[in-house]
Design a protein around this motif. Structure first.
Motif, PDB file in Angstrom:
ATOM      1  N   VAL A  25       0.835  -1.210   0.000  1.00 26.15           N
ATOM      2  CA  VAL A  25       0.000   0.000   0.000  1.00 26.15           C
ATOM      3  C   VAL A  25       0.866   1.254   0.000  1.00 26.15           C
ATOM      4  N   GLY A  26       1.853   1.287   0.895  1.00 27.98           N
ATOM      5  CA  GLY A  26       2.676   2.489   1.017  1.00 27.98           C
ATOM      6  C   GLY A  26       3.461   2.808  -0.236  1.00 27.98           C
ATOM      7  N   LEU A  27       4.122   1.797  -0.797  1.00 26.14           N
ATOM      8  CA  LEU A  27       4.964   2.035  -1.968  1.00 26.14           C
ATOM      9  C   LEU A  27       4.147   2.374  -3.205  1.00 26.14           C
ATOM     10  N   CYS A  28       2.983   1.736  -3.348  1.00 29.28           N
ATOM     11  CA  CYS A  28       2.125   2.053  -4.492  1.00 29.28           C
ATOM     12  C   CYS A  28       1.517   3.446  -4.358  1.00 29.28           C
ATOM     13  N   ALA A  29       1.133   3.821  -3.128  1.00 27.02           N
ATOM     14  CA  ALA A  29       0.568   5.151  -2.911  1.00 27.02           C
ATOM     15  C   ALA A  29       1.591   6.239  -3.235  1.00 27.02           C
ATOM     16  N   ILE A  30       2.850   6.018  -2.839  1.00 23.95           N
ATOM     17  CA  ILE A  30       3.908   6.980  -3.148  1.00 23.95           C
ATOM     18  C   ILE A  30       4.039   7.173  -4.654  1.00 23.95           C
ATOM     19  N   GLN A  31       3.973   6.070  -5.401  1.00 24.55           N
ATOM     20  CA  GLN A  31       4.079   6.184  -6.861  1.00 24.55           C
ATOM     21  C   GLN A  31       2.853   6.871  -7.466  1.00 24.55           C
ATOM     22  N   LEU A  32       1.675   6.630  -6.884  1.00 24.04           N
ATOM     23  CA  LEU A  32       0.453   7.245  -7.413  1.00 24.04           C
ATOM     24  C   LEU A  32       0.469   8.764  -7.242  1.00 24.04           C
ATOM     25  N   VAL A  33       0.969   9.247  -6.110  1.00 27.43           N
ATOM     26  CA  VAL A  33       0.996  10.700  -5.895  1.00 27.43           C
ATOM     27  C   VAL A  33       2.188  11.352  -6.583  1.00 27.43           C
ATOM     28  N   GLY A  34       3.112  10.506  -7.078  1.00 30.89           N
ATOM     29  CA  GLY A  34       4.235  11.049  -7.844  1.00 30.89           C
ATOM     30  C   GLY A  34       5.336  11.675  -7.007  1.00 30.89           C
ATOM     31  N   TRP A  35       5.386  11.345  -5.694  1.00 32.79           N
ATOM     32  CA  TRP A  35       6.409  11.932  -4.837  1.00 32.79           C
ATOM     33  C   TRP A  35       7.726  11.178  -4.944  1.00 32.79           C
ATOM     34  N   HIS A  36       8.808  11.920  -4.946  1.00 25.29           N
ATOM     35  CA  HIS A  36      10.115  11.295  -4.775  1.00 25.29           C
ATOM     36  C   HIS A  36      11.069  12.295  -4.144  1.00 25.29           C
ATOM     37  N   PRO A  37      11.984  11.818  -3.318  1.00 25.96           N
ATOM     38  CA  PRO A  37      12.901  12.728  -2.618  1.00 25.96           C
ATOM     39  C   PRO A  37      13.962  13.281  -3.563  1.00 25.96           C
ATOM     40  N   ARG A  38      14.551  14.371  -3.133  1.00 28.49           N
ATOM     41  CA  ARG A  38      15.687  14.951  -3.856  1.00 28.49           C
ATOM     42  C   ARG A  38      16.897  14.920  -2.930  1.00 28.49           C
ATOM     43  N   ILE A  39      17.958  14.300  -3.368  1.00 32.76           N
ATOM     44  CA  ILE A  39      19.138  14.148  -2.537  1.00 32.76           C
ATOM     45  C   ILE A  39      20.299  14.925  -3.144  1.00 32.76           C
ATOM     46  N   PRO A  40      20.842  15.925  -2.429  1.00 35.20           N
ATOM     47  CA  PRO A  40      22.002  16.653  -2.956  1.00 35.20           C
ATOM     48  C   PRO A  40      23.225  15.749  -3.023  1.00 35.20           C
ATOM     49  N   PRO A  41      24.124  16.019  -3.948  1.00 33.15           N
ATOM     50  CA  PRO A  41      25.297  15.150  -4.135  1.00 33.15           C
ATOM     51  C   PRO A  41      26.112  14.921  -2.866  1.00 33.15           C
ATOM     52  N   LYS A  42      26.200  15.921  -1.985  1.00 35.99           N
ATOM     53  CA  LYS A  42      27.038  15.769  -0.784  1.00 35.99           C
ATOM     54  C   LYS A  42      26.466  14.731   0.195  1.00 35.99           C
ATOM     55  N   HIS A  43      25.178  14.425   0.080  1.00 39.96           N
ATOM     56  CA  HIS A  43      24.557  13.450   0.975  1.00 39.96           C
ATOM     57  C   HIS A  43      24.349  12.090   0.298  1.00 39.96           C
ATOM     58  N   ARG A  44      24.886  11.937  -0.886  1.00 36.98           N
ATOM     59  CA  ARG A  44      24.598  10.723  -1.649  1.00 36.98           C
ATOM     60  C   ARG A  44      25.062   9.453  -0.939  1.00 36.98           C
ATOM     61  N   ARG A  45      26.269   9.461  -0.368  1.00 40.74           N
ATOM     62  CA  ARG A  45      26.803   8.234   0.205  1.00 40.74           C
ATOM     63  C   ARG A  45      25.949   7.755   1.394  1.00 40.74           C
ATOM     64  N   VAL A  46      25.581   8.676   2.272  1.00 35.90           N
ATOM     65  CA  VAL A  46      24.732   8.305   3.409  1.00 35.90           C
ATOM     66  C   VAL A  46      23.384   7.784   2.921  1.00 35.90           C
ATOM     67  N   PHE A  47      22.837   8.455   1.907  1.00 32.11           N
ATOM     68  CA  PHE A  47      21.537   8.049   1.367  1.00 32.11           C
ATOM     69  C   PHE A  47      21.614   6.647   0.764  1.00 32.11           C
ATOM     70  N   GLU A  48      22.703   6.349   0.076  1.00 30.55           N
ATOM     71  CA  GLU A  48      22.857   5.016  -0.518  1.00 30.55           C
ATOM     72  C   GLU A  48      22.829   3.929   0.547  1.00 30.55           C
ATOM     73  N   TRP A  49      23.568   4.135   1.639  1.00 30.14           N
ATOM     74  CA  TRP A  49      23.588   3.130   2.703  1.00 30.14           C
ATOM     75  C   TRP A  49      22.201   2.978   3.334  1.00 30.14           C
ATOM     76  N   GLY A  50      21.568   4.111   3.662  1.00 26.74           N
ATOM     77  CA  GLY A  50      20.265   4.061   4.329  1.00 26.74           C
ATOM     78  C   GLY A  50      19.176   3.484   3.454  1.00 26.74           C
ATOM     79  N   ALA A  51      19.096   3.946   2.212  1.00 25.86           N
ATOM     80  CA  ALA A  51      18.061   3.459   1.295  1.00 25.86           C
ATOM     81  C   ALA A  51      18.272   1.978   0.995  1.00 25.86           C
ATOM     82  N   GLY A  52      19.527   1.558   0.864  1.00 22.56           N
ATOM     83  CA  GLY A  52      19.809   0.152   0.620  1.00 22.56           C
ATOM     84  C   GLY A  52      19.372  -0.729   1.774  1.00 22.56           C
ATOM     85  N   ALA A  53      19.561  -0.243   3.008  1.00 26.16           N
ATOM     86  CA  ALA A  53      19.156  -1.019   4.182  1.00 26.16           C
ATOM     87  C   ALA A  53      17.648  -1.204   4.226  1.00 26.16           C
ATOM     88  N   VAL A  54      16.903  -0.139   3.956  1.00 20.26           N
ATOM     89  CA  VAL A  54      15.433  -0.225   3.961  1.00 20.26           C
ATOM     90  C   VAL A  54      14.950  -1.157   2.853  1.00 20.26           C
TER      91      VAL A  54
END
Length: 256
Positions: free
Chosen positions: A117-146
């Motif tokens: 439900v959650g992942l499909c709802a996110i796609q339906l509303v068209g939301w996606h985060p924006r990650i600045p390049p300086k935070h990319r490495r932390v985001f990769e680790w965190g998003a990969g874990a989830v």
């Protein structure tokens, strides 16, 4: 050797094949959602651990087909660029898969339904985060874990991967190659993880192997017919159906 009818009666085997055929068709037509369709669809009538086991081998085979279709050169380039995310996804799938059998059946319906439900709802509303390049490495680790944790428990890490790539503003053509690598390697980890967990065992592997046939047939139909209709409208309709199916899984988990 166990008989398939020891796992599910014939009527539910036919039902599981029909759901898998639909999932393969959607994957072939628009490139996503086969695990979500199989989990939310089969989960209406079939016990959660059997559902997850049934998904495993079809995912391995169809994701292998997707990687081959994209080309091994693109796959290697994608792996070099996104290796941190891929590594964490694979490790977390292996780890989280070991906890699946300890989750009560009612709770398992919720574990399967909430991500759908959650992942499909996110796609339906068209939301996606924006990650600045300086935070990319932390985001990769965190998003990969989830993504990996969801993959090991619910058998799906595709939608979080799409959000990850969108957050990095990955070009669409590049996205397809990256997804092929992540789905392909992740599906192998899912296979190994649930061999270790016991979810894929002497009984359930037969069901999972059987479902490869409708999965491939569905993908072939999707490849052939996918260009004949409005893909964006079809994608949104699929997401709405998945939201309803996922909500039904949550209801089963709450009311028993």
């Amino acid at each position: 050797m166990f008989d398939l009818l020891d796992i599910l009666p014939l009527s539910l085997l036919i039902f599981a094949c029909a759901v898998t055929l639909l999932g393969g068709f959607v994957k072939g037509a628009v490139g996503f959602a086969m695990p979500l369709i199989m989990i939310s669809g089969m989960g209406i009538l079939i016990e959660p651990q059997i559902v997850v086991a049934g998904v495993i081998i079809p995912i391995v085979v169809t994701n292998g087909m997707q990687v081959a279709r994209a080309g091994l050169g693109s796959a290697w380039d994608s792996l070099k660029e996104h290796w941190r995310y891929v590594l964490v996804v694979c490790v977390m799938i292996l780890v989280s898969a070991q906890f699946l059998r300890s989750i009560p059946a009612n709770a398992m319906f919720i574990v399967l339904g909430v991500p759908v439900v959650g992942l499909c709802a996110i796609q339906l509303v068209g939301w996606h985060p924006r990650i600045p390049p300086k935070h990319r490495r932390v985001f990769e680790w965190g998003a990969g874990a989830v993504s990996g944790a969801l993959g090991g428990l619910a058998g799906t890490w595709g939608p979080p991967t799409v959000l990850y790539l969108l957050a990095l503003d990955t070009p669409r053509a590049r996205q397809m190659a990256v997804q092929g690598v992540i789905y392909g390697l992740g599906s192998l980890m899912l296979f190994l993880g649930h061999l270790r967990s016991g979810v894929l065992n002497a009984q359930t592997w037969q069901l999972s192997a059987l479902l490869v046939l409708p999965a491939i047939a569905g993908m072939w139909l999707g490849f052939k017919l996918g260009d004949r209709f409005d893909q964006e409208r079809f994608r949104r309709a699929t997401l709405w159906v998945l939201v309803l199916a996922g909500a039904n899984l949550i209801r089963r988990g709450l009311v028993g």
